[in-house]
Design a protein around this motif. Sequence first.
Motif, mmCIF file in Angstrom:
data_model
loop_
_atom_site.group_PDB
_atom_site.id
_atom_site.type_symbol
_atom_site.label_atom_id
_atom_site.label_comp_id
_atom_site.label_asym_id
_atom_site.label_seq_id
_atom_site.Cartn_x
_atom_site.Cartn_y
_atom_site.Cartn_z
ATOM 1 N N THR A 248 -35.856 6.136 26.462
ATOM 2 C CA THR A 248 -36.372 7.177 27.353
ATOM 3 C C THR A 248 -35.295 8.185 27.732
ATOM 4 O O THR A 248 -35.567 9.389 27.845
ATOM 5 N N GLN A 249 -34.068 7.703 27.909
ATOM 6 C CA GLN A 249 -32.997 8.586 28.392
ATOM 7 C C GLN A 249 -32.245 9.293 27.271
ATOM 8 O O GLN A 249 -31.485 10.235 27.554
ATOM 9 N N ILE A 250 -32.451 8.901 26.035
ATOM 10 C CA ILE A 250 -31.688 9.506 24.933
ATOM 11 C C ILE A 250 -31.881 11.031 24.843
ATOM 12 O O ILE A 250 -30.894 11.768 24.677
ATOM 13 N N PRO A 251 -33.107 11.550 24.926
ATOM 14 C CA PRO A 251 -33.228 13.025 24.840
ATOM 15 C C PRO A 251 -32.437 13.754 25.926
ATOM 16 O O PRO A 251 -31.701 14.718 25.628
ATOM 17 N N ALA A 252 -32.582 13.324 27.192
ATOM 18 C CA ALA A 252 -31.848 13.990 28.276
ATOM 19 C C ALA A 252 -30.346 13.757 28.133
ATOM 20 O O ALA A 252 -29.534 14.665 28.399
ATOM 21 N N TYR A 253 -29.942 12.566 27.703
ATOM 22 C CA TYR A 253 -28.515 12.269 27.509
ATOM 23 C C TYR A 253 -27.928 13.191 26.439
ATOM 24 O O TYR A 253 -26.826 13.740 26.603
ATOM 25 N N SER A 254 -28.658 13.381 25.358
ATOM 26 C CA SER A 254 -28.177 14.238 24.271
ATOM 27 C C SER A 254 -27.998 15.677 24.739
ATOM 28 O O SER A 254 -27.017 16.349 24.383
ATOM 29 N N LYS A 255 -28.932 16.136 25.553
ATOM 30 C CA LYS A 255 -28.890 17.519 26.009
ATOM 31 C C LYS A 255 -27.838 17.741 27.081
ATOM 32 O O LYS A 255 -27.065 18.713 27.031
ATOM 33 N N GLU A 256 -27.792 16.840 28.094
ATOM 34 C CA GLU A 256 -26.954 17.063 29.275
ATOM 35 C C GLU A 256 -25.526 16.564 29.111
ATOM 36 O O GLU A 256 -24.616 17.093 29.770
ATOM 37 N N TRP A 257 -25.310 15.562 28.271
ATOM 38 C CA TRP A 257 -23.970 14.970 28.160
ATOM 39 C C TRP A 257 -23.285 15.261 26.845
ATOM 40 O O TRP A 257 -22.067 15.201 26.754
ATOM 41 N N LEU A 258 -24.068 15.552 25.795
ATOM 42 C CA LEU A 258 -23.475 15.924 24.509
ATOM 43 C C LEU A 258 -23.718 17.400 24.194
ATOM 44 O O LEU A 258 -23.263 17.879 23.157
ATOM 45 N N TYR A 259 -24.448 18.071 25.070
ATOM 46 C CA TYR A 259 -24.776 19.487 24.891
ATOM 47 C C TYR A 259 -25.361 19.720 23.501
ATOM 48 O O TYR A 259 -25.025 20.678 22.806
ATOM 49 N N GLY A 260 -26.267 18.807 23.118
ATOM 50 C CA GLY A 260 -26.815 18.850 21.772
ATOM 51 C C GLY A 260 -28.222 19.410 21.710
ATOM 52 O O GLY A 260 -28.907 19.564 22.730
ATOM 53 N N ASP A 261 -28.675 19.689 20.483
ATOM 54 C CA ASP A 261 -30.039 20.142 20.265
ATOM 55 C C ASP A 261 -30.900 18.961 19.806
ATOM 56 O O ASP A 261 -30.494 17.801 19.900
ATOM 57 N N GLU A 262 -32.098 19.270 19.271
ATOM 58 C CA GLU A 262 -33.021 18.213 18.870
ATOM 59 C C GLU A 262 -32.447 17.324 17.769
ATOM 60 O O GLU A 262 -32.765 16.132 17.690
ATOM 61 N N SER A 263 -31.606 17.884 16.916
ATOM 62 C CA SER A 263 -31.047 17.082 15.819
ATOM 63 C C SER A 263 -30.121 15.985 16.343
ATOM 64 O O SER A 263 -29.982 14.926 15.718
ATOM 65 N N VAL A 264 -29.498 16.195 17.487
ATOM 66 C CA VAL A 264 -28.638 15.164 18.082
ATOM 67 C C VAL A 264 -29.486 14.003 18.589
ATOM 68 O O VAL A 264 -29.111 12.830 18.454
ATOM 69 N N VAL A 265 -30.654 14.322 19.157
ATOM 70 C CA VAL A 265 -31.583 13.260 19.574
ATOM 71 C C VAL A 265 -31.986 12.421 18.373
ATOM 72 O O VAL A 265 -31.974 11.183 18.420
#
Length: 624
Positions: A248-265
């Motif tokens: 559940t937290q992976i999408p928000a973690y990728s965006k907020e902590w890795l500053y990533g896009d959808e491919s990082v998720v």
Amino acid sequence: MTQHSQFALLRTRRFLPFFLTQLLGAFNDNVYKQALILAILFKLTISADRDLLVNLCALLFILPFFLFSALGGQFGEKFDKDWLIRKIKFAEIIIMLIGAAGVLLGNLPLMLVTLFAMGTQSALFGPVKYSILPQHLEETELIGGNALVEMGTFLAILAGTIGAGVIMASSAYASIVAGSVVCVAVLGYLASCKIPAGPAALPGLVLDWNIFRQSWLTMKLGLGQTPAVSRSLVGNSWFWFLGAVYLTQIPAYSKEWLYGDESVVTLILTVFSLGIGLGSMLCEKMSGEKVEIGLVPFGSIGLTIFGMLLWWTSGGFPEAAQPHDWMAVLGYAQGWAILGSILGIGLFGGFYIVPLYALIQSRSVESERARVIAANNILNALFMVVSAIVSIVFLTVAELSIPQLFLVISLMNIAVNAYIFKIVPEFTMRFMIWLLSHSMYRVEHKGLQSIPDEGAALLVCNHVSFVDALLVGGAIRRPVRFVMYYKIYNLPVLNFIFRTAGTVPIAGRNEDLLVYDAAFKKIAEYLRNGEVVCIFPEGKLTADGEINEFKAGVERILEQTPVPVIPMALQGLWGSFFSRDPNKGLLKRLWSRITLVAGNPVEPEHANRQYLQTQVSELRGVTR
């Protein structure tokens, strides 16, 4: 014992059609569910709160597991399992036809009804899915079969999630989604038609259609099993609690902590799923093809360590003008460290969950197995809902960051599993045995098929070291009740293991007559109950590596309870760290190569101590 790869099951009709049926079902569920979520977020013109609708999707898919798992458990006991699977998979075709119409028409209510129906179909399929495996697989294949199912399920979930994202990027997404889910449902039904017969366990069962009463009774049945099974249900559901939090937290973690896009998720989900698949695949090799619950504490330790490492490595990730894609994340050492932690969580999650599933299947009564698995599914759904509540509380009320949430659930993992292992110390005992036989010793087994799968038997073995009982117990699939000298039984640390295993302490007649007599009474009780008892007839450790004279105790045991006797011998243990060899070599201290050999059963009327000593000596050979 013949060793074979678990992948050989994929060439058998008794496993491959079932595997494909499960694989295609998991893939189809996630294609449709993810496509619906993405349609709500990006495609459909709606006035309602989109975040609320996304959460409603999650609720509609999981709610049927609360409502209908108990009914699925009853179906799994009453009807032939192969017939039931085909009916459920045919229903999937009907459901997906309705869902396809909803997608083509852009009808959100119809798509939400379809999602609820999919959850219902999955809730009914779950109990029969896991209860049919023990009917078609040998005990030696149960770990490998469960490993393949878990690997296939997580990879299908991943493929479905990614596939939905690719499809929804197309302008013709509606027709592609509609056609795909119907075709996959048809393929799943065709695969189910090849599943071999799985007779009903309890055809006379009267169905209770009161879903609330039956859900409560099913939960009572599951949690009322033996402590090993009931706590395995709790451990299994706890794994899904952890998994739900991470996923559940992976999408928000990728965006907020890795500053990533959808491919990082997608990258993180891929690494997590591959970790679980790899851990599941390694389970068979690490467990020696038996249901080795010693891997559960090993998996639990890894889940905590790598969860804490994920917290430790998070924070301070370099920002950029544009969101990082997956290649950019791999360009940083910190990105590799984070992905390594996620891989470790998945890997040790596989070590944790596969033996638990196999234990639930192998130790539950056949006529109750489907309902026990139904109870497991209800608990899983409950824990997943609780995981959402816990996450909300920690993230919003306590105002923790996502990495801090990962730290908290890693620490919670210690507490939950400490409770499980305290109630069922067999987990800890088997872990210590597994650790010993995979660290200080390299153990080879020969002839262990002589030990019967059921019924009483007496094992007699030479006595070389203080850990003989651990090595023999770790090699045999059935629980073994050992008889050992009471001073060895009372050794610190080892005493905990011996007590947990139901070991019988014995003293010499002249040392302590009460202990001596009590030991023979306990041995007779075990054998009358159809259990396996192992004795070391020498009565003491060898001081020179040679076999001492067998004592008369073995004959007294057989006089009281005549049972088949299996002679066994330990080779290569003399000179190891726990032997009495005064000239222990350094290499032998670290990693001794030993062999446990079992001979043919001896009928009790022929099993005098002289004959048995000769048999054990021949099995040992010249290798001490």
